[in-house]
Design an enzyme around this catalytic site. Structure first.
Site, mmCIF file in Angstrom:
data_model
loop_
_atom_site.group_PDB
_atom_site.id
_atom_site.type_symbol
_atom_site.label_atom_id
_atom_site.label_comp_id
_atom_site.label_asym_id
_atom_site.label_seq_id
_atom_site.Cartn_x
_atom_site.Cartn_y
_atom_site.Cartn_z
ATOM 1 N N HIS A 285 0.820 -1.215 0.000
ATOM 2 C CA HIS A 285 0.000 0.000 0.000
ATOM 3 C C HIS A 285 0.850 1.258 0.000
ATOM 4 O O HIS A 285 0.624 2.185 -0.779
ATOM 5 C CB HIS A 285 -0.928 0.011 1.218
ATOM 6 C CG HIS A 285 -1.907 1.137 1.216
ATOM 7 N ND1 HIS A 285 -1.596 2.404 1.673
ATOM 8 C CD2 HIS A 285 -3.190 1.207 0.798
ATOM 9 C CE1 HIS A 285 -2.642 3.202 1.529
ATOM 10 N NE2 HIS A 285 -3.627 2.502 1.006
ATOM 11 N N HIS A 351 -7.376 -2.402 -3.921
ATOM 12 C CA HIS A 351 -6.056 -2.068 -4.461
ATOM 13 C C HIS A 351 -5.531 -3.171 -5.374
ATOM 14 O O HIS A 351 -4.960 -2.898 -6.438
ATOM 15 C CB HIS A 351 -5.067 -1.823 -3.324
ATOM 16 C CG HIS A 351 -5.317 -0.559 -2.574
ATOM 17 N ND1 HIS A 351 -5.377 0.673 -3.179
ATOM 18 C CD2 HIS A 351 -5.536 -0.329 -1.246
ATOM 19 C CE1 HIS A 351 -5.613 1.607 -2.278
ATOM 20 N NE2 HIS A 351 -5.729 1.027 -1.107
#
Length: 420
Positions: A285, A351
């Site tokens: 991330h 994501h």
């Protein structure tokens, strides 16, 4: 909507004008006028219907926006229900007109396969598993659920419960699927109400970052309500002062991640992939927190283990050397011509599916395949990342870390360290 009304108004004027022109000096004037009036009425009705449709779409957009927030309020449950009811009332055409048709419309798997673990009357010992969360049903059940099930099996004397730190995800799941998941404060209050005496918390976070610190603060505020409260280590353990500092947790995680990636790729080993000219890129991330050094430490760990064809990047490009342009440059400099993309995240959620694997401009898959200009988060302008590798040479493994047995075992050991 204004354009729609304007267009219909002009049509009404034209129709009436034609009727008047037809009526001048002709005996059929009354019939023409009546026909024109009918057409004008139909046009007005169409305008009103179109305006109503636009208003319904706008209403759902507003209701969705209202629940995409990070704080729970007394109206959250009602707001989620209202958004879903308004969405269900739309036609299929209207649903496609929404700002985000996928919010309710995307199939992410069977929500009923997931257990929110929010039951009451659980005894004196609770093991609360805290995750950021994901709205992708299959990943939630398999990745987060995999860790939770491993912990429940390892510690049968403890009742395993769940909490998510992302209210925006909790709201999404509640609105779309009707599945209620506790946030951290709700889970702690539930434990207090249930008379839990011994509380152990196992975060599924990767590092001692902002999420971990916020969790610790929330727990500290109520720890006097329990006889004992302990928080276990996140997956990768302590952070360390610089990129050279690695530890046993990072080594174990690196080995598990790489072995799983090679296995899913159908290779005997990471070395076999290297000989084939294939690099593995793990996409994390990223964070502005000082714990961001963890990503560079994982790169150090990969190198220490001799995984020369393994690279670590992040969606946010923080640290800077984990941004896609830098990672792609490193892969090319090392001479690899094929790439496997895989998330370095507990879940394979938004994501992994969008920022990593989507076949659209801005994703890592698209960037590695096509090259060209790539926009790095926070950068003033797009970066030219050169030629792409081609679609035949880039693949994605959309699987979270939480489903890897060796990773699940790491969480079991971290929990055991504080239970024992």
């Amino acid at each position: 909507m204004k354009k729609r009304i304007l267009a219909v108004s002009m049509a009404v004027v034209v129709v009436l004008g034609m009727a008047l022109a037809t009526g001048c000096g002709q005996s059929a004037a009354p019939d023409a006028a009546a026909s024109a009036a009918g057409e004008a009425g139909a046009a007005v009705s169409a305008a009103e219907e179109g305006a109503a449709e636009d208003a319904a779409v706008a209403e759902v957009n507003g209701l969705i926006e209202a629940i995409q927030v990070q704080e729970w309020t007394e109206t959250t449950e009602a707001d989620c229900a209202a958004a879903k009811a308004a969405y269900d009332a739309l036609s299929d055409e209207q649903k496609e007109m929404l700002d985000d048709p996928d919010y309710f419309g995307l199939d992410t798997g069977d929500a009923s396969a997931d257990d929110p673990l929010n039951q009451d009357e659980i005894g004196e010992n609770e093991l609360l598993v805290v995750s950021f969360g994901t709205s992708f049903n299959e990943s939630r059940a398999t990745d987060i659920g995999g860790v939770e099930k491993a912990l429940a099996e390892a510690y049968p004397d403890w009742s395993v419960r769940r909490a998510f730190t992302a209210q925006i995800i909790i709201n999404h799941v509640l609105a779309r699927d009707g599945e209620s998941i506790d946030n951290v404060d709700q889970a702690l209050q539930r434990a207090i109400a249930n008379g839990v005496k011994n509380l152990v918390i196992q975060p599924t976070h990767l590092m001692h970052g902002a999420e971990y610190e916020e969790l610790a603060e929330a727990v500290a505020a109520v720890e006097d309500q329990f006889e004992s409260v302990k928080i276990a280590e996140p997956l990768l353990g302590t952070v360390g002062a610089d990129i050279s500092e690695i530890n046993a947790d990072k080594e174990a995680a690196a080995k598990a991640m790489v072995a799983e990636a090679a296995s899913v790729a159908g290779a005997d080993s990471i070395e076999a992939l290297a000989e084939d000219g294939t690099a593995i890129v793990f996409m994390g991330h990223g964070t502005s927190h000082e714990a961001s050094i963890t990503y560079d430490q994982m790169s150090t760990q990969m190198a220490e283990l001799g995984y020369d064809n393994v690279f670590v990047g992040t969606v946010e490009g923080n640290p800077a050397d984990t941004a896609l342009p830098e990672v792609k440059k490193a892969v090319e400099a090392a001479g690899y011509t094929k790439v496997i993309l895989r998330p370095m995240m507990v879940v394979a959620g938004d994501h992994a599916n969008n920022d990593m694997a989507a076949d659209e401009e801005g994703s890592w898959y698209y960037g590695f395949v096509n090259g060209g200009a790539f926009e790095v988060e926070g950068a003033d302008e797009a970066v030219d990342i050169g030629a792409g590798f081609g679609a035949d040479n880039v693949t994605c493994q959309i699987e979270g870390l939480g489903r890897i047995p060796a990773i699940e075992q790491m969480y079991v050991e971290h929990t055991g360290a504080v239970i024992e």
